[in-house]
Design a protein around this motif. Structure first.
Motif, PDB file in Angstrom:
ATOM      1  N   VAL A 156       0.816  -1.117   0.049  1.00  0.00           N
ATOM      2  CA  VAL A 156      -0.021   0.085  -0.109  1.00  0.00           C
ATOM      3  C   VAL A 156       0.982   1.097  -0.005  1.00  0.00           C
ATOM      4  O   VAL A 156       0.632   2.327  -0.717  1.00  0.00           O
ATOM      5  CB  VAL A 156      -0.909  -0.139   1.292  1.00  0.00           C
ATOM      6  N   THR A 157       2.031   1.250   0.842  1.00  0.00           N
ATOM      7  CA  THR A 157       2.798   2.421   0.954  1.00  0.00           C
ATOM      8  C   THR A 157       3.380   2.691  -0.635  1.00  0.00           C
ATOM      9  O   THR A 157       3.688   3.874  -0.784  1.00  0.00           O
ATOM     10  CB  THR A 157       3.976   2.336   2.002  1.00  0.00           C
ATOM     11  N   ARG A 158       3.640   1.556  -1.318  1.00  0.00           N
ATOM     12  CA  ARG A 158       4.265   2.011  -2.519  1.00  0.00           C
ATOM     13  C   ARG A 158       3.325   2.441  -3.775  1.00  0.00           C
ATOM     14  O   ARG A 158       3.916   2.914  -4.600  1.00  0.00           O
ATOM     15  CB  ARG A 158       5.068   0.553  -3.017  1.00  0.00           C
ATOM     16  N   LEU A 159       2.223   2.355  -3.519  1.00  0.00           N
ATOM     17  CA  LEU A 159       1.027   2.735  -4.508  1.00  0.00           C
ATOM     18  C   LEU A 159       1.439   4.179  -5.093  1.00  0.00           C
ATOM     19  O   LEU A 159       1.393   4.486  -6.391  1.00  0.00           O
ATOM     20  CB  LEU A 159      -0.298   2.661  -4.114  1.00  0.00           C
ATOM     21  N   PRO A 160       1.632   5.334  -4.189  1.00  0.00           N
ATOM     22  CA  PRO A 160       1.856   6.649  -4.730  1.00  0.00           C
ATOM     23  C   PRO A 160       3.108   6.497  -6.039  1.00  0.00           C
ATOM     24  O   PRO A 160       3.169   7.450  -6.736  1.00  0.00           O
ATOM     25  CB  PRO A 160       2.053   7.449  -3.517  1.00  0.00           C
ATOM     26  N   GLU A 161       4.110   5.561  -5.377  1.00  0.00           N
ATOM     27  CA  GLU A 161       5.216   5.554  -6.406  1.00  0.00           C
ATOM     28  C   GLU A 161       5.079   5.135  -7.628  1.00  0.00           C
ATOM     29  O   GLU A 161       5.433   5.662  -8.518  1.00  0.00           O
ATOM     30  CB  GLU A 161       6.400   4.653  -5.635  1.00  0.00           C
TER      31      GLU A 161
ATOM     32  N   ASP B 204       8.378  10.502   3.556  1.00  0.00           N
ATOM     33  CA  ASP B 204       9.183   9.149   3.369  1.00  0.00           C
ATOM     34  C   ASP B 204       8.191   7.914   3.737  1.00  0.00           C
ATOM     35  O   ASP B 204       7.203   8.236   4.392  1.00  0.00           O
ATOM     36  CB  ASP B 204      10.297   9.052   4.703  1.00  0.00           C
ATOM     37  N   ARG B 205       8.683   6.787   3.439  1.00  0.00           N
ATOM     38  CA  ARG B 205       7.747   5.493   3.547  1.00  0.00           C
ATOM     39  C   ARG B 205       6.932   5.345   4.869  1.00  0.00           C
ATOM     40  O   ARG B 205       5.809   5.236   5.159  1.00  0.00           O
ATOM     41  CB  ARG B 205       8.478   4.472   2.956  1.00  0.00           C
ATOM     42  N   ASP B 206       7.814   5.708   5.978  1.00  0.00           N
ATOM     43  CA  ASP B 206       7.282   5.339   7.189  1.00  0.00           C
ATOM     44  C   ASP B 206       5.923   6.396   7.593  1.00  0.00           C
ATOM     45  O   ASP B 206       4.981   6.108   7.971  1.00  0.00           O
ATOM     46  CB  ASP B 206       8.241   5.313   8.168  1.00  0.00           C
TER      47      ASP B 206
ATOM     48  N   THR C 248       3.211   5.889   5.335  1.00  0.00           N
ATOM     49  CA  THR C 248       2.103   4.762   5.945  1.00  0.00           C
ATOM     50  C   THR C 248       1.183   5.121   6.919  1.00  0.00           C
ATOM     51  O   THR C 248       0.205   4.878   6.959  1.00  0.00           O
ATOM     52  CB  THR C 248       2.999   3.506   6.463  1.00  0.00           C
ATOM     53  N   GLU C 249       1.955   6.063   7.882  1.00  0.00           N
ATOM     54  CA  GLU C 249       0.893   6.465   9.116  1.00  0.00           C
ATOM     55  C   GLU C 249      -0.271   7.575   8.487  1.00  0.00           C
ATOM     56  O   GLU C 249      -1.120   7.621   9.193  1.00  0.00           O
ATOM     57  CB  GLU C 249       1.945   6.944  10.042  1.00  0.00           C
ATOM     58  N   THR C 250       0.150   8.339   7.490  1.00  0.00           N
ATOM     59  CA  THR C 250      -0.840   8.946   7.093  1.00  0.00           C
ATOM     60  C   THR C 250      -1.946   8.305   6.319  1.00  0.00           C
ATOM     61  O   THR C 250      -3.049   8.761   6.634  1.00  0.00           O
ATOM     62  CB  THR C 250      -0.295  10.160   5.718  1.00  0.00           C
ATOM     63  N   ILE C 251      -1.690   7.398   5.582  1.00  0.00           N
ATOM     64  CA  ILE C 251      -2.570   6.355   5.060  1.00  0.00           C
ATOM     65  C   ILE C 251      -3.541   5.664   6.177  1.00  0.00           C
ATOM     66  O   ILE C 251      -4.730   5.843   6.198  1.00  0.00           O
ATOM     67  CB  ILE C 251      -2.169   5.576   4.028  1.00  0.00           C
ATOM     68  N   ARG C 252      -2.803   5.159   7.150  1.00  0.00           N
ATOM     69  CA  ARG C 252      -3.276   4.668   8.367  1.00  0.00           C
ATOM     70  C   ARG C 252      -4.293   5.399   9.079  1.00  0.00           C
ATOM     71  O   ARG C 252      -5.243   5.022   9.277  1.00  0.00           O
ATOM     72  CB  ARG C 252      -2.172   4.005   9.233  1.00  0.00           C
TER      73      ARG C 252
END
Length: 255
Positions: free
Chosen positions: A134-139, A180-182, A185-189
Protein backbone atom coordinates in the motif's frame (compact mmCIF):
# COMPACT_ATOMS: atom_id res chain seq x y z
CA UNK A 1 -20.38 -6.91 -15.84
CA UNK A 2 -24.11 -6.20 -16.24
CA UNK A 3 -24.98 -9.87 -15.80
CA UNK A 4 -22.91 -10.30 -12.64
CA UNK A 5 -24.22 -7.01 -11.28
CA UNK A 6 -27.69 -8.55 -11.40
CA UNK A 7 -26.43 -11.82 -9.92
CA UNK A 8 -24.51 -10.12 -7.11
CA UNK A 9 -27.41 -7.75 -6.38
CA UNK A 10 -29.79 -10.69 -5.98
CA UNK A 11 -27.30 -12.52 -3.77
CA UNK A 12 -26.85 -9.42 -1.64
CA UNK A 13 -30.60 -8.83 -1.32
CA UNK A 14 -31.07 -12.36 0.00
CA UNK A 15 -28.72 -11.73 2.93
CA UNK A 16 -29.05 -8.02 3.82
CA UNK A 17 -31.76 -5.50 4.58
CA UNK A 18 -29.97 -2.74 2.69
CA UNK A 19 -26.70 -1.31 1.42
CA UNK A 20 -26.34 2.15 2.93
CA UNK A 21 -23.81 4.94 2.34
CA UNK A 22 -23.25 7.54 5.04
CA UNK A 23 -24.35 11.02 3.91
CA UNK A 24 -20.92 12.45 4.72
CA UNK A 25 -19.16 9.57 2.97
CA UNK A 26 -20.52 9.69 -0.58
CA UNK A 27 -17.69 8.95 -3.04
CA UNK A 28 -16.16 12.11 -4.54
CA UNK A 29 -13.43 11.70 -7.17
CA UNK A 30 -11.66 14.37 -9.23
CA UNK A 31 -12.02 14.08 -12.99
CA UNK A 32 -9.10 12.98 -15.13
CA UNK A 33 -7.17 11.16 -12.42
CA UNK A 34 -6.94 7.43 -11.67
CA UNK A 35 -8.25 6.39 -8.27
CA UNK A 36 -7.18 3.79 -5.73
CA UNK A 37 -9.98 2.70 -3.39
CA UNK A 38 -8.38 1.45 -0.17
CA UNK A 39 -10.96 -0.51 1.78
CA UNK A 40 -10.78 -2.27 5.10
CA UNK A 41 -11.40 -6.03 4.96
CA UNK A 42 -13.99 -7.11 7.55
CA UNK A 43 -15.54 -10.01 5.64
CA UNK A 44 -16.19 -12.18 2.61
CA UNK A 45 -18.76 -9.71 1.28
CA UNK A 46 -16.14 -7.04 0.50
CA UNK A 47 -15.63 -8.30 -3.06
CA UNK A 48 -19.38 -8.19 -3.71
CA UNK A 49 -19.45 -4.67 -2.30
CA UNK A 50 -16.76 -3.61 -4.77
CA UNK A 51 -18.92 -4.79 -7.67
CA UNK A 52 -22.08 -3.15 -6.32
CA UNK A 53 -20.33 0.19 -5.79
CA UNK A 54 -18.59 0.11 -9.18
CA UNK A 55 -21.92 -0.26 -10.95
CA UNK A 56 -23.74 2.36 -8.88
CA UNK A 57 -21.17 5.12 -8.51
CA UNK A 58 -18.52 4.60 -11.20
CA UNK A 59 -20.22 3.08 -14.21
CA UNK A 60 -17.93 4.93 -16.65
CA UNK A 61 -14.71 3.94 -14.83
CA UNK A 62 -13.24 0.46 -15.45
CA UNK A 63 -12.21 -1.18 -12.18
CA UNK A 64 -9.47 -3.67 -11.31
CA UNK A 65 -9.11 -5.71 -8.13
CA UNK A 66 -6.24 -7.86 -6.79
CA UNK A 67 -7.11 -11.21 -5.23
CA UNK A 68 -5.17 -14.10 -3.77
CA UNK A 69 -4.11 -16.18 -6.76
CA UNK A 70 -5.12 -19.50 -5.21
CA UNK A 71 -8.53 -18.18 -4.19
CA UNK A 72 -9.07 -16.72 -7.67
CA UNK A 73 -8.72 -20.18 -9.18
CA UNK A 74 -11.93 -21.12 -7.36
CA UNK A 75 -13.76 -18.28 -9.11
CA UNK A 76 -12.19 -18.10 -12.60
CA UNK A 77 -15.11 -16.08 -14.00
CA UNK A 78 -13.92 -13.14 -11.90
CA UNK A 79 -10.90 -12.69 -14.17
CA UNK A 80 -13.35 -11.27 -16.71
CA UNK A 81 -14.53 -8.73 -14.15
CA UNK A 82 -11.15 -7.04 -13.76
CA UNK A 83 -9.85 -9.29 -10.96
CA UNK A 84 -6.19 -10.31 -11.17
CA UNK A 85 -4.31 -12.88 -9.12
CA UNK A 86 -1.58 -12.03 -6.62
CA UNK A 87 0.77 -14.57 -5.08
CA UNK A 88 0.58 -14.03 -1.33
CA UNK A 89 3.53 -13.71 1.08
CA UNK A 90 6.27 -13.62 -1.51
CA UNK A 91 8.56 -10.96 -2.98
CA UNK A 92 7.69 -12.15 -6.48
CA UNK A 93 3.99 -11.71 -5.75
CA UNK A 94 4.54 -8.19 -4.42
CA UNK A 95 6.51 -7.18 -7.50
CA UNK A 96 3.89 -8.66 -9.79
CA UNK A 97 1.12 -6.82 -7.94
CA UNK A 98 2.86 -3.46 -8.31
CA UNK A 99 3.55 -4.08 -12.00
CA UNK A 100 -0.07 -4.95 -12.72
CA UNK A 101 -1.40 -2.07 -10.62
CA UNK A 102 0.91 0.38 -12.42
CA UNK A 103 -0.31 -0.82 -15.79
CA UNK A 104 -3.97 -0.54 -14.72
CA UNK A 105 -3.56 2.98 -13.34
CA UNK A 106 -1.85 4.43 -16.41
CA UNK A 107 -5.30 5.25 -17.79
CA UNK A 108 -6.80 8.22 -15.87
CA UNK A 109 -10.27 6.66 -16.08
CA UNK A 110 -9.22 3.51 -14.27
CA UNK A 111 -9.73 2.54 -10.65
CA UNK A 112 -7.91 0.05 -8.46
CA UNK A 113 -10.06 -1.51 -5.74
CA UNK A 114 -8.20 -3.29 -2.97
CA UNK A 115 -8.42 -4.30 0.67
CA UNK A 116 -5.71 -2.29 2.38
CA UNK A 117 -4.94 -4.83 5.16
CA UNK A 118 -4.16 -7.61 2.70
CA UNK A 119 -6.01 -10.01 5.04
CA UNK A 120 -9.29 -10.23 6.90
CA UNK A 121 -9.28 -7.83 9.85
CA UNK A 122 -11.96 -6.94 12.39
CA UNK A 123 -13.25 -3.37 12.15
CA UNK A 124 -12.14 -2.82 15.76
CA UNK A 125 -8.53 -3.87 15.22
CA UNK A 126 -6.11 -1.05 15.98
CA UNK A 127 -3.75 0.02 14.65
CA UNK A 128 -5.48 -0.56 11.33
CA UNK A 129 -3.32 -3.08 9.44
CA UNK A 130 -1.88 -2.11 6.04
CA UNK A 131 -0.27 -4.48 3.56
CA UNK A 132 3.33 -3.48 2.68
CA UNK A 133 2.49 -2.73 -0.96
CA UNK A 134 0.00 0.00 0.00
CA UNK A 135 2.82 2.41 0.86
CA UNK A 136 4.35 1.92 -2.61
CA UNK A 137 1.19 2.79 -4.53
CA UNK A 138 1.91 6.56 -4.81
CA UNK A 139 5.29 5.67 -6.33
CA UNK A 140 3.78 3.68 -9.19
CA UNK A 141 0.81 6.03 -9.74
CA UNK A 142 1.81 9.61 -8.80
CA UNK A 143 -1.19 11.09 -10.62
CA UNK A 144 -3.67 9.03 -8.64
CA UNK A 145 -5.80 9.80 -5.60
CA UNK A 146 -6.08 7.30 -2.76
CA UNK A 147 -9.54 7.07 -1.21
CA UNK A 148 -10.07 5.46 2.21
CA UNK A 149 -13.17 3.27 2.09
CA UNK A 150 -14.81 1.80 5.19
CA UNK A 151 -17.21 -1.16 5.35
CA UNK A 152 -19.24 -2.45 8.28
CA UNK A 153 -21.69 -5.35 8.42
CA UNK A 154 -24.03 -5.23 11.38
CA UNK A 155 -27.52 -6.12 12.54
CA UNK A 156 -30.01 -3.50 13.69
CA UNK A 157 -33.70 -4.33 14.02
CA UNK A 158 -34.32 -6.60 11.03
CA UNK A 159 -33.71 -10.31 10.50
CA UNK A 160 -31.07 -9.57 7.88
CA UNK A 161 -28.02 -7.40 8.38
CA UNK A 162 -27.08 -3.91 7.30
CA UNK A 163 -24.15 -3.29 4.93
CA UNK A 164 -22.73 0.16 5.65
CA UNK A 165 -20.05 2.09 3.76
CA UNK A 166 -18.40 5.49 3.64
CA UNK A 167 -15.51 7.15 1.85
CA UNK A 168 -13.05 9.55 3.42
CA UNK A 169 -11.42 12.53 1.74
CA UNK A 170 -9.10 11.53 -1.16
CA UNK A 171 -5.35 11.63 -0.52
CA UNK A 172 -3.17 13.12 -3.24
CA UNK A 173 -0.48 10.66 -4.35
CA UNK A 174 2.08 13.40 -5.10
CA UNK A 175 1.62 14.86 -1.62
CA UNK A 176 2.21 11.41 -0.17
CA UNK A 177 5.38 11.08 -2.26
CA UNK A 178 6.81 14.09 -0.45
CA UNK A 179 6.81 11.99 2.74
CA UNK A 180 9.23 9.20 3.57
CA UNK A 181 7.69 5.72 3.52
CA UNK A 182 7.20 5.40 7.26
CA UNK A 183 5.43 8.76 7.48
CA UNK A 184 3.42 7.95 4.36
CA UNK A 185 2.25 4.69 5.90
CA UNK A 186 1.02 6.49 8.99
CA UNK A 187 -0.74 9.17 6.90
CA UNK A 188 -2.65 6.48 5.02
CA UNK A 189 -3.35 4.56 8.22
CA UNK A 190 -4.68 7.71 9.92
CA UNK A 191 -7.05 8.37 7.00
CA UNK A 192 -8.32 4.79 7.10
CA UNK A 193 -8.75 4.91 10.88
CA UNK A 194 -10.64 8.23 10.81
CA UNK A 195 -13.04 6.97 8.13
CA UNK A 196 -13.67 3.67 9.93
CA UNK A 197 -14.17 5.39 13.29
CA UNK A 198 -16.66 7.88 11.90
CA UNK A 199 -18.65 5.11 10.18
CA UNK A 200 -18.60 3.14 13.44
CA UNK A 201 -20.34 6.02 15.20
CA UNK A 202 -23.08 6.01 12.59
CA UNK A 203 -23.41 2.23 12.91
CA UNK A 204 -23.68 2.52 16.69
CA UNK A 205 -26.49 5.08 16.33
CA UNK A 206 -28.61 2.46 14.49
CA UNK A 207 -30.19 5.42 12.70
CA UNK A 208 -30.99 4.83 8.99
CA UNK A 209 -31.49 8.58 8.53
CA UNK A 210 -27.72 9.02 8.71
CA UNK A 211 -27.45 7.05 5.47
CA UNK A 212 -28.68 6.98 1.91
CA UNK A 213 -29.98 3.59 0.83
CA UNK A 214 -28.10 2.50 -2.29
CA UNK A 215 -29.67 -0.95 -2.62
CA UNK A 216 -32.66 -2.44 -0.83
CA UNK A 217 -32.52 -6.02 0.37
CA UNK A 218 -35.28 -8.23 1.69
CA UNK A 219 -37.23 -7.18 4.74
CA UNK A 220 -39.32 -8.95 7.32
CA UNK A 221 -39.40 -12.44 8.77
CA UNK A 222 -40.07 -14.33 5.56
CA UNK A 223 -41.27 -17.93 5.60
CA UNK A 224 -44.69 -18.97 6.89
CA UNK A 225 -45.08 -16.06 9.30
CA UNK A 226 -44.13 -13.57 6.58
CA UNK A 227 -46.75 -15.07 4.28
CA UNK A 228 -49.38 -14.80 7.05
CA UNK A 229 -48.50 -11.13 7.61
CA UNK A 230 -48.99 -10.46 3.90
CA UNK A 231 -52.35 -12.27 3.77
CA UNK A 232 -53.56 -10.45 6.89
CA UNK A 233 -52.68 -7.06 5.35
CA UNK A 234 -54.52 -7.93 2.14
CA UNK A 235 -57.63 -9.04 4.06
CA UNK A 236 -57.58 -5.78 6.02
CA UNK A 237 -57.06 -3.69 2.90
CA UNK A 238 -53.76 -2.36 4.24
CA UNK A 239 -50.42 -1.78 2.50
CA UNK A 240 -48.09 -4.57 3.47
CA UNK A 241 -44.79 -3.46 5.03
CA UNK A 242 -42.85 -6.45 6.42
CA UNK A 243 -40.22 -4.38 8.23
CA UNK A 244 -39.90 -4.49 11.99
CA UNK A 245 -38.28 -1.03 12.07
CA UNK A 246 -41.09 1.52 12.44
CA UNK A 247 -38.56 4.39 12.60
CA UNK A 248 -37.51 3.69 9.00
CA UNK A 249 -41.17 3.79 7.94
CA UNK A 250 -41.71 7.18 9.59
CA UNK A 251 -38.55 8.56 7.96
CA UNK A 252 -39.77 7.50 4.50
CA UNK A 253 -43.13 9.15 5.08
CA UNK A 254 -41.40 12.44 5.99
CA UNK A 255 -39.31 12.25 2.79
Amino acid sequence: MAFFNIAFSRTFAGHFSALRVAHWGEPQLPEGRPAIMLANHPGWWDGVMFMLLMRRFFLERPGFTPMDAEALEKYPFMKRLGVFGVEQNSARGAVRFLQTAKQALEDPRHMLWMNAPGRFADVRERPVPLAPGVTRLPEIAPDAVLVPLAFEYTHWTEKRGEALMACGAPLDARALLAEDRDTRTETIRAAMTATMDRLAQDAISRDPERFRTVLDGRAGMGGIYGAWQYIRSVLRGEAHDPRHDTKARRAEKRD
